[in-house]
Design an enzyme around this catalytic site. Sequence first.
Site, PDB file in Angstrom:
ATOM      1  N   LYS A   1    -110.038  51.815   8.353  1.00  0.00           N
ATOM      2  CA  LYS A   1    -109.873  50.731   7.597  1.00  0.00           C
ATOM      3  C   LYS A   1    -108.339  50.280   7.746  1.00  0.00           C
ATOM      4  CE  LYS A   1    -108.678  48.805   3.020  1.00  0.00           C
ATOM      5  NZ  LYS A   1    -108.979  48.820   1.542  1.00  0.00           N
TER       6      LYS A   1
ATOM      7  N   ASP B   1    -103.033  43.807   1.917  1.00  0.00           N
ATOM      8  CA  ASP B   1    -104.298  43.520   1.144  1.00  0.00           C
ATOM      9  C   ASP B   1    -103.543  42.871  -0.310  1.00  0.00           C
ATOM     10  OD1 ASP B   1    -106.444  43.305  -0.829  1.00  0.00           O
ATOM     11  OD2 ASP B   1    -106.568  45.663  -1.005  1.00  0.00           O
TER      12      ASP B   1
ATOM     13  N   LYS C   1    -104.590  40.321  -6.541  1.00  0.00           N
ATOM     14  CA  LYS C   1    -103.642  41.729  -7.264  1.00  0.00           C
ATOM     15  C   LYS C   1    -102.798  41.102  -8.217  1.00  0.00           C
ATOM     16  CE  LYS C   1    -104.977  45.173  -4.006  1.00  0.00           C
ATOM     17  NZ  LYS C   1    -105.816  46.089  -4.760  1.00  0.00           N
TER      18      LYS C   1
ATOM     19  N   ASP D   1    -102.246  49.581   3.265  1.00  0.00           N
ATOM     20  CA  ASP D   1    -103.779  49.484   3.302  1.00  0.00           C
ATOM     21  C   ASP D   1    -104.395  49.575   4.430  1.00  0.00           C
ATOM     22  OD1 ASP D   1    -105.796  49.788   1.527  1.00  0.00           O
ATOM     23  OD2 ASP D   1    -106.242  47.315   1.504  1.00  0.00           O
TER      24      ASP D   1
ATOM     25  N   ASP E   1    -111.384  41.466  -3.506  1.00  0.00           N
ATOM     26  CA  ASP E   1    -110.309  42.848  -3.495  1.00  0.00           C
ATOM     27  C   ASP E   1    -111.221  44.225  -3.002  1.00  0.00           C
ATOM     28  OD1 ASP E   1    -107.936  43.872  -3.345  1.00  0.00           O
ATOM     29  OD2 ASP E   1    -107.865  44.217  -5.639  1.00  0.00           O
TER      30      ASP E   1
ATOM     31  N   GLU F   1    -112.328  44.571  -0.229  1.00  0.00           N
ATOM     32  CA  GLU F   1    -112.421  44.250   1.094  1.00  0.00           C
ATOM     33  C   GLU F   1    -112.688  45.304   2.049  1.00  0.00           C
ATOM     34  OE1 GLU F   1    -109.727  44.682  -0.458  1.00  0.00           O
ATOM     35  OE2 GLU F   1    -108.770  45.933   1.299  1.00  0.00           O
TER      36      GLU F   1
ATOM     37  N   ARG G   1    -114.385  47.996   2.118  1.00  0.00           N
ATOM     38  CA  ARG G   1    -115.986  48.307   2.650  1.00  0.00           C
ATOM     39  C   ARG G   1    -116.433  47.301   3.547  1.00  0.00           C
ATOM     40  NH1 ARG G   1    -117.082  48.751  -3.782  1.00  0.00           N
ATOM     41  NH2 ARG G   1    -114.797  49.082  -3.561  1.00  0.00           N
TER      42      ARG G   1
HETATM   43  N1  BES Z   1    -106.746  48.754  -1.206  1.00  0.00           N
HETATM   44  C1  BES Z   1    -107.381  48.964  -2.161  1.00  0.00           C
HETATM   45  C2  BES Z   1    -107.439  50.162  -2.877  1.00  0.00           C
HETATM   46  C3  BES Z   1    -106.150  50.916  -3.295  1.00  0.00           C
HETATM   47  C4  BES Z   1    -105.371  50.473  -4.593  1.00  0.00           C
HETATM   48  C5  BES Z   1    -105.607  51.659  -2.315  1.00  0.00           C
HETATM   49  C6  BES Z   1    -104.287  51.295  -4.880  1.00  0.00           C
HETATM   50  C7  BES Z   1    -104.188  52.255  -2.538  1.00  0.00           C
HETATM   51  C8  BES Z   1    -103.822  52.226  -3.858  1.00  0.00           C
HETATM   52  C9  BES Z   1    -108.747  48.288  -2.091  1.00  0.00           C
HETATM   53  O1  BES Z   1    -108.920  47.147  -1.279  1.00  0.00           O
HETATM   54  C10 BES Z   1    -108.983  47.798  -3.584  1.00  0.00           C
HETATM   55  O2  BES Z   1    -108.528  46.689  -3.783  1.00  0.00           O
HETATM   56  N2  BES Z   1    -110.129  48.186  -4.290  1.00  0.00           N
HETATM   57  C11 BES Z   1    -110.251  47.783  -5.528  1.00  0.00           C
HETATM   58  C12 BES Z   1    -111.968  47.884  -5.519  1.00  0.00           C
HETATM   59  C13 BES Z   1    -112.392  47.309  -6.845  1.00  0.00           C
HETATM   60  C14 BES Z   1    -111.927  45.350  -6.669  1.00  0.00           C
HETATM   61  C15 BES Z   1    -113.954  47.363  -7.071  1.00  0.00           C
HETATM   62  C16 BES Z   1    -109.685  48.621  -6.769  1.00  0.00           C
HETATM   63  O3  BES Z   1    -109.762  50.040  -6.300  1.00  0.00           O
HETATM   64  O4  BES Z   1    -109.341  48.472  -7.898  1.00  0.00           O
HETATM   65 ZN    ZN Z   2    -107.868  47.164   0.320  1.00  0.00          ZN
HETATM   66 MN    MN Z   3    -108.565  45.261  -1.870  1.00  0.00          MN
END
Ligand code: BES
Ligand code: ZN
Ligand code: MN
Length: 500
Positions: free
Chosen positions: A263, A268, A275, A286, A345, A347, A349
Site C-alpha cells: 500500500k 492519506d 480525517k 501511509d 478514508d 482507501e 483496501r
Molecule cells: N491509513 C489509515 C490507517 C492508519 C491509521 C494507519 C492510523 C496508521 C495509523 C487507513 O487508511 C484508514 O484511514 N483506516 C480507517 C478505516 C476506517 C475508515 C474503516 C481507520 O483505521 O480508521
Molecule cells: Zn490509509
Molecule cells: Mn485512510
Amino acid sequence: MQLSFAALSISGQGALVVGATAGRALMPSAAAADKASGGAITRALSHSKFTGKTGQVLDLVAPAGMAASRILLAGLGKADEFKRSGAETLAANVVGRLLTSGEKQIVFAIDGVKGGKLKPAELAAHLAMGAKLRSYSFNTYRTKNLEDFEPTLKSIVVGTGDVAGAKRAWTPRQAVIEGVFMARNLVNEPPNVLSPAEFARRAKELSKFGVKVDVLGEADMKKLGMGALLGVGQGSERESQLVVMRWNGSRKKDEAPVAFVGKGVCFDSGGLSLKPGAAMMGMKGDMGGAAAVTGTMRALALRKAKVNAVGVIGLVENMPDGKAQRPDDVVTSMSGQTIEVLNTDAEGRLVLADALTYTQRKFKPKFVIDLATLTGAIMIALGLENAGLFSNNDQLSERITEAGKEVGETVWRLPLAGAYDKMIKSKIADMKNITGTTNAGSIAAAQFLQRFVEDKTPWAHLDIAGVAWQDGEQKPLSPGWGTGWGVRILNRLVMLNYEK
Ligand code: BES
Ligand code: ZN
Ligand code: MN
C-alpha cells in the site's frame, strides 16, 4: 559510517566495548581491559548496580596509558540465553549512546559466549547489524544546529575470533541494511516531496542493481480497469502510479515468483471523509507497505538472492477536492467486482484490491503477501509490538511468523471467517469498503482483501499500521520515525524458504 571486522583486541582507539554476563562475570576481553586499566572496571563496579543483565551498560573513562578513550562494559544476561537479538540490541544501545557524542570510533571486543548459541562469526555479524541499524539518521531537511544531530561516529570495528567468517556473514546483511534504510528514507520523506511520481522515480533507481522496473500511469491503469485504485487518487492533483519491480535471481529462469504488494498512499487525508487534524498527522507514512516492498526488492537484488521475486506497489494520494471520490460512489475493480465506497478514508483496501488482482493475473506467483498500514484498529488489537497477520494458508503463515521471530519483526495471526465476511455485504454492490461498526475493523479489512485472492493463491496480509513508524518510545534498532519494518522479515522469509 565505516564498518570493519578485525581480530579481537582491547588496544584500539575510541570507545572500547567489553562484556559481562549475568552475575558480573567479566568475559576474557573485559578481564584483560580491567587489567590494562589498572583495575578501573572492578573499581567502577564496586560503585555500581551493574549486574550484567541484558541492556545494562557501565560507562567509564579509560585511564591514561590506554589507547581507548573510554570503556563500556555491556551486560549480556545469562550466557546460555544470549542470542542474535541480544547481540543486535547490545550493539544498538551502545551506538545509540555514542552516535552524536563526539566519539569517532567504537571497538567491540565481545568474546564468544562459552556454551552460547552464537558462533563467533555470527556474533560479530549480529553486533554489526545492530550497530548499523541504529546508526541511521535522517537530517535531509535540517539546516541548523547540525552538530546536535549529525553522527560524529565514523567507524565501528567489530572484534571477532573469525574475521573471514564474519565478513562472509556480513555481505548479505549489508544488503538488507541498505534495503531497510531505503524504506526508512521513503517513510520519513515529507509528502510534498514524496509524491507518487517521486516515489516511482526512486523505485526506478533499483534498475541499476538489476531490478526491472515498470511504471504504469493513470491511462495504463484505466485500460486495465483499475477503478478501485484510480478512484482513490482521483481527488489529488498528482497522478497515481503502479510500480512493478522484478528481480529474477532464480537458477530456474521461468520459476514462478514470490510476490509482494504494498500500500503506497503517499498522503492519506481521508479524502472527503476527511480525517480530523490530529489523526492526519503522520499520514505521510501511509506508504509504509510500499516502502517495505521497495526496500525488500533492493535487498534481494543487492545480495543477488537466488529467487524470482516481484514487488508491486500502488502509489496514490488520498485528497479531497471537486473531483474526489464521494462516500456512496460505486467503483468497479480490475477483478470485475464492484465496491460501494461508503468511507473514502478506507482507501488502502481499494488500492490493494487492484494491485492484488494485477499481481496474480500477470505473474501467477507462488504466493502473494501484501503489506499495508491498513487500519488504526490493528493497534487497538496488538499495540505497537506485533504486526497483524491474516492468511488463507497455514504453511505460509508459519513461515512468516518464524522469519519474523528470527529478525525481531514479530507478527500475530488473527482470524478470517465467513462470519466476518458478512460484515462487508453491500446493499447495492458486491461489497462495501466499511462495516458500519467499529468491531473487528482489521479483520473486516482483511476479509475485503481476501475477496481479491484468486484460485486459492497462498496469500498473507500484514497490517503494519502499528509498526511502520514510531512516535513515542524508540525501538533500540530503529532511531527516528520510519522503522523500515518489513524488509527484514520478508528478506528472511525468502532466504529461509524460497532460495535454491
Ligand atoms: N491509513 C489509515 C490507517 C492508519 C491509521 C494507519 C492510523 C496508521 C495509523 C487507513 O487508511 C484508514 O484511514 N483506516 C480507517 C478505516 C476506517 C475508515 C474503516 C481507520 O483505521 O480508521
Ligand atoms: Zn490509509
Ligand atoms: Mn485512510
